[in-house]
Design a protein around this motif. Structure first.
Motif, mmCIF file in Angstrom:
data_model
loop_
_atom_site.group_PDB
_atom_site.id
_atom_site.type_symbol
_atom_site.label_atom_id
_atom_site.label_comp_id
_atom_site.label_asym_id
_atom_site.label_seq_id
_atom_site.Cartn_x
_atom_site.Cartn_y
_atom_site.Cartn_z
ATOM 1 N N UNK A 224 0.831 -1.207 0.000
ATOM 2 C CA UNK A 224 0.000 0.000 0.000
ATOM 3 C C UNK A 224 0.868 1.261 0.000
ATOM 4 N N UNK A 225 1.947 1.247 0.780
ATOM 5 C CA UNK A 225 2.842 2.408 0.803
ATOM 6 C C UNK A 225 3.516 2.618 -0.544
ATOM 7 N N UNK A 226 3.977 1.532 -1.159
ATOM 8 C CA UNK A 226 4.600 1.646 -2.479
ATOM 9 C C UNK A 226 3.601 2.161 -3.503
ATOM 10 N N UNK A 227 2.376 1.653 -3.436
ATOM 11 C CA UNK A 227 1.350 2.109 -4.372
ATOM 12 C C UNK A 227 1.056 3.583 -4.167
ATOM 13 N N UNK A 228 1.020 4.014 -2.886
ATOM 14 C CA UNK A 228 0.764 5.415 -2.603
ATOM 15 C C UNK A 228 1.895 6.294 -3.136
ATOM 16 N N UNK A 229 3.140 5.830 -2.996
ATOM 17 C CA UNK A 229 4.273 6.593 -3.524
ATOM 18 C C UNK A 229 4.193 6.703 -5.043
#
Length: 125
Positions: free
Chosen positions: A12-17
Motif C-alpha cells: 500500500x505504501x509503495x502504491x501510494x508513492x
C-alpha cells in the motif's frame, strides 16, 4: 514491540508513492502542456492534452482503487447491449415464425396433393 510492516502495508505504501508521483507528474505535464500548447500547432496541443487527460484518468482510478472504491458500471454500454440483444431476439423470433408458417403451408399443400378421395359406392342388389 516494534512490529515489522506486513506485506500488505508495504504494498500500500509503495502504491501510494507511485500514485503521488504519477499525480505530480500529471500536474507538471498539464502545466508544460499549457505553455507548449500556446507555442505549438493545434495538433501537438491536442496530443499533449490527450496524454495529460489519460494520466489524470489513470491517477484518479489508482486513487479510487487505493481508497477501496469500485469503478462505476458503464450503464450506457449495458443498456446498448440490452437493446441490441432485444433487437436480435425479435429478428430471430420473426424469422422462426415465418419459417414455421411456410413449413405448415408446404405440408398442407403436400397433403392436399397426395390425398386420396374415397367415395363410397352403393350397389343395390
Amino acid at each position: 514491540m516494534f512490529a515489522k510492516k506486513n506485506r500488505t502495508e508495504r504494498t500500500a505504501e509503495e502504491a501510494w508513492e507511485h500514485l503521488s508521483s504519477a499525480w505530480a507528474s500529471a500536474g507538471d505535464s498539464a502545466g508544460k502542456a499549457g505553455r507548449q500548447g500556446r507555442r505549438l500547432a493545434s495538433r501537438a496541443g491536442d496530443r499533449v492534452t490527450s496524454v495529460t487527460d489519460e494520466a489524470l484518468i489513470r491517477a484518479t482510478a489508482a486513487a479510487d482503487a487505493l481508497a477501496g472504491r469500485r469503478p462505476g458500471r458503464p450503464w450506457a454500454l449495458i443498456a446498448g447491449v440490452g437493446l441490441l440483444g432485444a433487437a436480435l431476439g425479435w429478428v430471430a423470433a420473426t424469422t422462426a415464425r415465418a419459417a414455421l408458417e411456410r413449413q405448415a403451408e408446404n405440408e398442407e399443400i403436400e397433403l392436399a396433393e397426395t390425398a386420396v378421395v374415397v367415395t363410397p359406392t352403393y350397389d343395390d342388389h
